[in-house]
Design an enzyme around this catalytic site. Structure first.
Site: not given
Ligand code: SF4
Length: 209
Positions: A118, A136
């Protein structure tokens, strides 16, 4: 079938200036801010980073800053011991392996301490203008609720989003979905009655008859 195109067009009007809410002036400042933002709000990170960047304006100072001093500077972000260790190791990695420059590709970014998929995607997209979809907790939740994806984890969510959205829209779409999750499609109480994309939403169709 979920109308992903219509959803993204609608959200693009809700968020006409899609960008990170973290404050930064360089890829270095961005990667530090993103590492600090784990389990912490962007607002809190933005309060902490000015003093940190004043003392550690580049990876050289960050690698050299005493651990106790670094922990004190970032303490309010939570998990400060782990984050301090990651930041110092990341700074050393960048100095030793990348000549002091934050790498500009996802593969190399992921080799740095404290940088998972991420974070690498965020730095690549936001810091270097690349196309990537960082997943996320907000993006995972909203993409599944809307029905753009049907995924049990962030990795599958990223893959399915990449298939559902044209590549040139990946970075902006990430911001649209994330901001929608932060301000409208909240985890505990989604604001469905004031949601601009409720007409396309799988969750809404299932829960509001
Ligand atoms: S209708 Fe509700 S669940 Fe669906 S995207 Fe909007 S806020 Fe989220």
């Amino acid at each position: 079938m979920t109308d992903t195109k219509a959803i993204l067009e609608t959200l693009s009007k809700d968020f006409p200036d899609p960008k990170s809410e973290l404050h930064f002036n360089s890829p270095y400042e961005l990667i530090v801010a993103v590492i600090l933002s784990a389990q912490c709000t962007d607002k809190r990170v933005n309060l902490v980073t000015p003093a940190l960047f004043a003392e550690a304006p580049t990876v050289n100072e960050l690698a050299a800053i005493p651990t106790e001093r670094l922990e004190a500077l970032i303490r309010s972000c939570g998990f400060y011991r782990t984050k301090a260790a990651h930041l110092k190791q990341m700074a050393r990695d960048v100095k030793e392996r990348f000549g002091g420059n934050i790498p500009d590709n996802i593969e190399d970014l992921q080799t740095l301490a404290g940088v998972g998929r991420k974070t690498a995607n965020v730095v690549y997209a936001v810091g270097f203008g690349g196309q990537a979809i960082a997943v996320d907790t907000h993006v995972f939740r909203v993409a599944n609720r809307l029905g753009i994806v049907d995924a049990k984890n962030v990795s599958d969510t990223e893959k399915q989003l990449m298939q559902a959205i044209p590549r040139e829209q990946w970075a902006d779409s990430h911001h649209y979905i994330l901001l929608h999750g932060r301000y409208v499609c909240k985890a505990q109480r989604p604001l469905c009655d004031s949601c601009s994309v409720s007409g396309y939403c799988k969750y809404y169709g299932e829960h509001h008859v």
